[in-house]
Design a protein around this motif. Structure first.
Motif, PDB file in Angstrom:
ATOM      1  N   GLU A 118     -21.470   2.937  -3.047  1.00 25.46           N
ATOM      2  CA  GLU A 118     -20.512   3.877  -3.624  1.00 25.46           C
ATOM      3  C   GLU A 118     -19.782   3.286  -4.833  1.00 25.46           C
ATOM      4  OE1 GLU A 118     -19.845   6.971  -2.387  1.00 25.46           O
ATOM      5  OE2 GLU A 118     -21.247   6.758  -0.698  1.00 25.46           O
ATOM      6  N   ASN A 119     -20.119   2.031  -5.200  1.00 26.14           N
ATOM      7  CA  ASN A 119     -19.436   1.342  -6.299  1.00 26.14           C
ATOM      8  C   ASN A 119     -17.927   1.272  -6.105  1.00 26.14           C
ATOM      9  OD1 ASN A 119     -21.615   0.610  -7.957  1.00 26.14           O
ATOM     10  ND2 ASN A 119     -21.805   2.761  -8.572  1.00 26.14           N
ATOM     11  N   CYS A 120     -17.528   0.903  -4.911  1.00 28.84           N
ATOM     12  CA  CYS A 120     -16.080   0.822  -4.669  1.00 28.84           C
ATOM     13  C   CYS A 120     -15.736  -0.273  -3.674  1.00 28.84           C
ATOM     14  CB  CYS A 120     -15.562   2.160  -4.170  1.00 28.84           C
ATOM     15  SG  CYS A 120     -16.228   2.573  -2.564  1.00 28.84           S
ATOM     16  N   PHE A 121     -14.472  -0.650  -3.675  1.00 31.21           N
ATOM     17  CA  PHE A 121     -13.934  -1.525  -2.631  1.00 31.21           C
ATOM     18  C   PHE A 121     -13.234  -0.657  -1.603  1.00 31.21           C
ATOM     19  CE2 PHE A 121     -13.607  -4.470  -6.313  1.00 31.21           C
ATOM     20  CZ  PHE A 121     -14.353  -5.520  -5.807  1.00 31.21           C
ATOM     21  N   LEU A 122     -13.088  -1.193  -0.421  1.00 36.31           N
ATOM     22  CA  LEU A 122     -12.216  -0.555   0.550  1.00 36.31           C
ATOM     23  C   LEU A 122     -10.940  -1.382   0.621  1.00 36.31           C
ATOM     24  CD1 LEU A 122     -11.737   1.582   2.697  1.00 36.31           C
ATOM     25  CD2 LEU A 122     -12.755   0.034   4.369  1.00 36.31           C
ATOM     26  N   TYR A 123      -9.818  -0.740   0.289  1.00 37.33           N
ATOM     27  CA  TYR A 123      -8.528  -1.437   0.361  1.00 37.33           C
ATOM     28  C   TYR A 123      -7.834  -1.045   1.649  1.00 37.33           C
ATOM     29  CZ  TYR A 123      -3.553  -2.145  -0.150  1.00 37.33           C
ATOM     30  OH  TYR A 123      -2.252  -2.490   0.089  1.00 37.33           O
ATOM     31  N   ARG A 124      -7.329  -2.045   2.331  1.00 35.88           N
ATOM     32  CA  ARG A 124      -6.609  -1.756   3.578  1.00 35.88           C
ATOM     33  C   ARG A 124      -5.231  -2.404   3.528  1.00 35.88           C
ATOM     34  NH1 ARG A 124      -7.548  -0.137   8.811  1.00 35.88           N
ATOM     35  NH2 ARG A 124      -6.295  -1.151  10.417  1.00 35.88           N
ATOM     36  N   ASN A 125      -4.236  -1.584   3.785  1.00 33.98           N
ATOM     37  CA  ASN A 125      -2.870  -2.082   3.893  1.00 33.98           C
ATOM     38  C   ASN A 125      -2.647  -2.503   5.342  1.00 33.98           C
ATOM     39  OD1 ASN A 125      -0.082  -2.190   4.474  1.00 33.98           O
ATOM     40  ND2 ASN A 125       0.340  -0.940   2.646  1.00 33.98           N
ATOM     41  N   MET A 126      -2.483  -3.810   5.546  1.00 34.47           N
ATOM     42  CA  MET A 126      -2.445  -4.323   6.913  1.00 34.47           C
ATOM     43  C   MET A 126      -1.161  -3.940   7.650  1.00 34.47           C
ATOM     44  SD  MET A 126      -5.288  -5.853   7.506  1.00 34.47           S
ATOM     45  CE  MET A 126      -5.089  -7.054   8.833  1.00 34.47           C
ATOM     46  N   LYS A 127      -0.168  -3.591   6.894  1.00 32.00           N
ATOM     47  CA  LYS A 127       1.108  -3.269   7.529  1.00 32.00           C
ATOM     48  C   LYS A 127       1.034  -1.943   8.274  1.00 32.00           C
ATOM     49  CE  LYS A 127       5.395  -5.269   5.891  1.00 32.00           C
ATOM     50  NZ  LYS A 127       6.249  -5.456   4.712  1.00 32.00           N
ATOM     51  N   ASP A 156      -5.259 -10.801   9.982  1.00 32.87           N
ATOM     52  CA  ASP A 156      -4.044 -10.560  10.750  1.00 32.87           C
ATOM     53  C   ASP A 156      -3.337 -11.871  11.088  1.00 32.87           C
ATOM     54  OD1 ASP A 156      -2.322  -8.792  12.293  1.00 32.87           O
ATOM     55  OD2 ASP A 156      -3.079  -9.951  13.988  1.00 32.87           O
ATOM     56  N   ARG A 157      -4.128 -12.818  11.513  1.00 35.32           N
ATOM     57  CA  ARG A 157      -3.567 -14.104  11.912  1.00 35.32           C
ATOM     58  C   ARG A 157      -2.918 -14.812  10.727  1.00 35.32           C
ATOM     59  NH1 ARG A 157      -7.963 -17.156  12.995  1.00 35.32           N
ATOM     60  NH2 ARG A 157      -8.706 -15.590  14.446  1.00 35.32           N
ATOM     61  N   GLU A 158      -3.548 -14.658   9.572  1.00 34.23           N
ATOM     62  CA  GLU A 158      -2.998 -15.304   8.385  1.00 34.23           C
ATOM     63  C   GLU A 158      -1.912 -14.460   7.728  1.00 34.23           C
ATOM     64  OE1 GLU A 158      -6.315 -16.436   5.966  1.00 34.23           O
ATOM     65  OE2 GLU A 158      -7.018 -17.869   7.472  1.00 34.23           O
ATOM     66  N   GLU A 159      -1.548 -13.410   8.411  1.00 32.23           N
ATOM     67  CA  GLU A 159      -0.465 -12.540   7.965  1.00 32.23           C
ATOM     68  C   GLU A 159      -0.685 -11.965   6.575  1.00 32.23           C
ATOM     69  OE1 GLU A 159       2.840 -15.199   8.684  1.00 32.23           O
ATOM     70  OE2 GLU A 159       3.255 -14.187  10.583  1.00 32.23           O
ATOM     71  N   LYS A 209      11.285 -13.727  -1.082  1.00 33.83           N
ATOM     72  CA  LYS A 209      10.322 -12.815  -1.698  1.00 33.83           C
ATOM     73  C   LYS A 209       9.099 -13.604  -2.149  1.00 33.83           C
ATOM     74  CE  LYS A 209      12.163 -12.909  -6.443  1.00 33.83           C
ATOM     75  NZ  LYS A 209      11.504 -13.779  -7.228  1.00 33.83           N
ATOM     76  N   GLU A 210       7.937 -13.070  -1.801  1.00 38.37           N
ATOM     77  CA  GLU A 210       6.735 -13.769  -2.198  1.00 38.37           C
ATOM     78  C   GLU A 210       5.903 -12.867  -3.086  1.00 38.37           C
ATOM     79  OE1 GLU A 210       4.454 -13.822   1.626  1.00 38.37           O
ATOM     80  OE2 GLU A 210       6.394 -14.483   2.370  1.00 38.37           O
ATOM     81  N   GLY A 211       4.999 -13.452  -3.825  1.00 39.90           N
ATOM     82  CA  GLY A 211       4.147 -12.680  -4.708  1.00 39.90           C
ATOM     83  C   GLY A 211       3.118 -11.888  -3.923  1.00 39.90           C
ATOM     84  N   ILE A 212       2.351 -11.106  -4.642  1.00 38.92           N
ATOM     85  CA  ILE A 212       1.331 -10.292  -3.986  1.00 38.92           C
ATOM     86  C   ILE A 212       0.060 -11.107  -3.787  1.00 38.92           C
ATOM     87  CG2 ILE A 212      -0.131  -8.250  -4.226  1.00 38.92           C
ATOM     88  CD1 ILE A 212       2.225  -7.109  -5.948  1.00 38.92           C
ATOM     89  N   GLU A 213      -0.410 -11.103  -2.559  1.00 43.48           N
ATOM     90  CA  GLU A 213      -1.645 -11.796  -2.225  1.00 43.48           C
ATOM     91  C   GLU A 213      -2.606 -10.807  -1.585  1.00 43.48           C
ATOM     92  OE1 GLU A 213       0.066 -16.225  -1.014  1.00 43.48           O
ATOM     93  OE2 GLU A 213      -1.386 -15.195   0.276  1.00 43.48           O
ATOM     94  N   ILE A 214      -3.833 -10.817  -2.063  1.00 42.94           N
ATOM     95  CA  ILE A 214      -4.833  -9.942  -1.465  1.00 42.94           C
ATOM     96  C   ILE A 214      -5.976 -10.790  -0.929  1.00 42.94           C
ATOM     97  CG2 ILE A 214      -6.381  -7.988  -1.837  1.00 42.94           C
ATOM     98  CD1 ILE A 214      -4.693  -7.230  -4.257  1.00 42.94           C
ATOM     99  N   LEU A 215      -6.262 -10.598   0.327  1.00 46.09           N
ATOM    100  CA  LEU A 215      -7.375 -11.313   0.944  1.00 46.09           C
ATOM    101  C   LEU A 215      -8.630 -10.469   0.770  1.00 46.09           C
ATOM    102  CD1 LEU A 215      -8.076 -13.819   2.629  1.00 46.09           C
ATOM    103  CD2 LEU A 215      -7.652 -12.445   4.666  1.00 46.09           C
ATOM    104  N   VAL A 216      -9.673 -11.084   0.236  1.00 49.91           N
ATOM    105  CA  VAL A 216     -10.907 -10.337  -0.036  1.00 49.91           C
ATOM    106  C   VAL A 216     -12.017 -10.876   0.830  1.00 49.91           C
ATOM    107  CG1 VAL A 216     -12.495  -9.571  -1.833  1.00 49.91           C
ATOM    108  CG2 VAL A 216     -10.152 -10.235  -2.439  1.00 49.91           C
TER     109      VAL A 216
END
Length: 416
Positions: free
Chosen positions: A385-394, A368-371, A319-326
């Motif tokens: 729009e004062n927002c981020f776009l979040y994408r779930n790569m899975k 994708d390559r860095e999983e 189990k690994e922690g949560i990582e978000i690539l920005v």
RNA sequence: GUGGGUGUAGCUCAGCGGAUAGAGCGCCAGACUGUGGCUCUGGAUGCCGGGGGUUCAAAUCCCCUCACCCACCCCA
């Protein structure tokens, strides 16, 4: 290009893939040891050469051929420590710890140095975690050390191990047995190997674990130390055995187990992985060492774990922690986004910033390559729009997150 | 300290006297300019560990050296 420089022989870098395992092993080992009431001591890596000559023994291989010895600018004869028990005893005496408590439990960790030929699980700079108990005479202390080792392995989900245990006898038994051995071997001295001939004079017991065939042949006729041990030694040993059996800890008695350090008395033990030759941990009782180093008579015992070896046996955590690539599209997004992200960081979530300029497509390719599992995108469209776009790569799903909702969003991710 | 094995691209390895040193994976770019994984096309990359020698010619043979791996001694 300039010539590159590499690490010196037998001294290695431990890279992130491995340090992850080291962190787990250290954490579990420290936890268990502390649960038994041991307190940490930190001692220097450099000591006077004399310390090791007097403790480990002048005629041991460790002192004779494996030590890093040098003179400093003040002409002091110093050595890099080949082990830490000597240092801990030195510190114990130097700071009069014996006067503060009847029983003192200490542990340490750090690098040790031996000028050996490197091979599997063996390095010139290697790491040990060790524990020492001062002021404890009872065999239950010996057993406690073994229980600790066993618990550490269990927590690390390492099975298939067992302990080899022997007694080298108390003062009197050790001397008596040495005499018997000497008398016996001296008759056939010319049949012994070169090393054993010197061992015969300086440290007879070591002949017992000589691997030369001709020596083994002679040794097998020698009386076992188990036949010589006095009632006290026998009782001590039996109590340990009973205690271990009641803990369901696997062990075998190996009457040839001697160990290469001179300071041991009575109990000696090694932790071995089934099917492997080299020990992962070793230790024993050293009732005379404190006195020999100038202190009051203080029975003591300890062990050391070979971290390099133990870490080889442990599987990485799944189990690994949560990582978000920005990543950012455009300079304006990069400027503002970096600040926004850095000001919203919360514990337990890694936000990894990618400052490279790439097309969205290439950014996703890299992700994708860095999983990467989670990706946060900030471009011109989002900025207005004062927002981020979040994408779930899975699963490819994505949604917009308002800047002022970002912290809440992170907290939500953590609780999933 | 002793014995054996291996050093060629970022990684795994092929080439073992002959021409410009190769493959797979990876990397970069494009097909596809704000939507990844698949596919296709193109590209970059090497003191062939270092030094010396033999030879018309050496990654290839010989010697030396260094490093790594494995075993012995010993240890964790």
């Amino acid at each position: 290009m300039a010539e590159t420089i590499n690490s010196v022989r037998g001294m290695r870098d431990i890279l992130p893939r491995e340090t992850k395992i080291w962190q787990i092993v250290e954490r579990e080992a420290f936890n268990v040891i502390e649960e038994f009431g041991f307190e940490e001591i930190r001692v220097p890596v450099v000591e006077e050469l004399r310390l090791f000559q007097r403790s480990v023994g002048s005629f041991t291989d460790i002192v004779q051929k494996e030590m890093y010895v040098f003179k400093d600018k003040g002409d002091r004869l110093l050595a890099l420590r080949p082990e830490a028990t000597a240092s801990v005893v030195r510190a114990y005496l130097q700071h009069q710890l014996h006067a503060k408590k009847r029983v003192t439990r200490l542990y340490y960790s750090g690098p040790m140095f031996r000028y050996d030929r490197p091979q599997k699980g063996r390095y010139r700079q290697f790491y040990q975690i060790g524990a020492e108990i001062f002021g404890g005479e009872s065999p239950y202390f010996d057993a406690e050390l073994i229980v600790i080792l066993s618990r550490i392995l269990n927590r690390l989900k390492v099975s298939h191990y067992s302990f080899e245990i022997n007694s080298v006898g108390c003062d009197r038994c050790k001397i008596e047995y040495s005499n018997i051995l000497q008398k016996f071997l001296i008759l056939r001295a010319n049949e012994l190997c070169q090393d054993c001939q010197t061992r015969l004079r300086h440290n007879v017991l070591r002949v017992l674990d000589c691997k030369v065939v001709s020596c083994r042949d002679i040794i097998k006729d020698v009386p076992s130390i188990q036949q010589i041990l006095c009632d006290g030694c026998k009782k001590h040993q039996q109590t340990i055995y009973n205690c271990l059996m009641n803990h369901n800890i696997q062990f075998i008695e190996n009457s040839h187990l001697v160990r290469g350090l001179d300071y041991y008395t009575m109990t000696v033990f090694e932790l071995k992985i089934n099917g492997e030759e080299t020990a992962v941990a070793g230790g024993g009782r050293y009732n005379n060492l404190v006195k020999d180093l100038g202190g009051p008579h203080t029975p003591a015992a300890g062990f050391a774990i070979g971290m390099d070896r133990l870490c080889d046996l442990v599987a990485p955590e799944t189990k690994e922690g949560i990582e978000i690539l920005v990543f950012f599209l455009g300079d304006k997004a990069l400027q503002q986004g970096t600040i926004l992200i850095n000001n919203s960081r919360i514990e337990g979530i890694k936000l990894i910033l990618d400052y490279n300029e790439r097309s969205l497509k290439n950014h996703l390719k890299v992700a994708d390559r860095e999983e990467a599992k989670h990706v946060l995108i900030l471009g011109d469209d989002e900025l207005v729009e004062n927002c981020f776009l979040y994408r779930n790569m899975k699963d490819g799903s994505q949604k917009h997150i308002k800047f002022d909702q970002f912290s809440n969003f992170l907290k939500g991710l953590k609780n999933v």
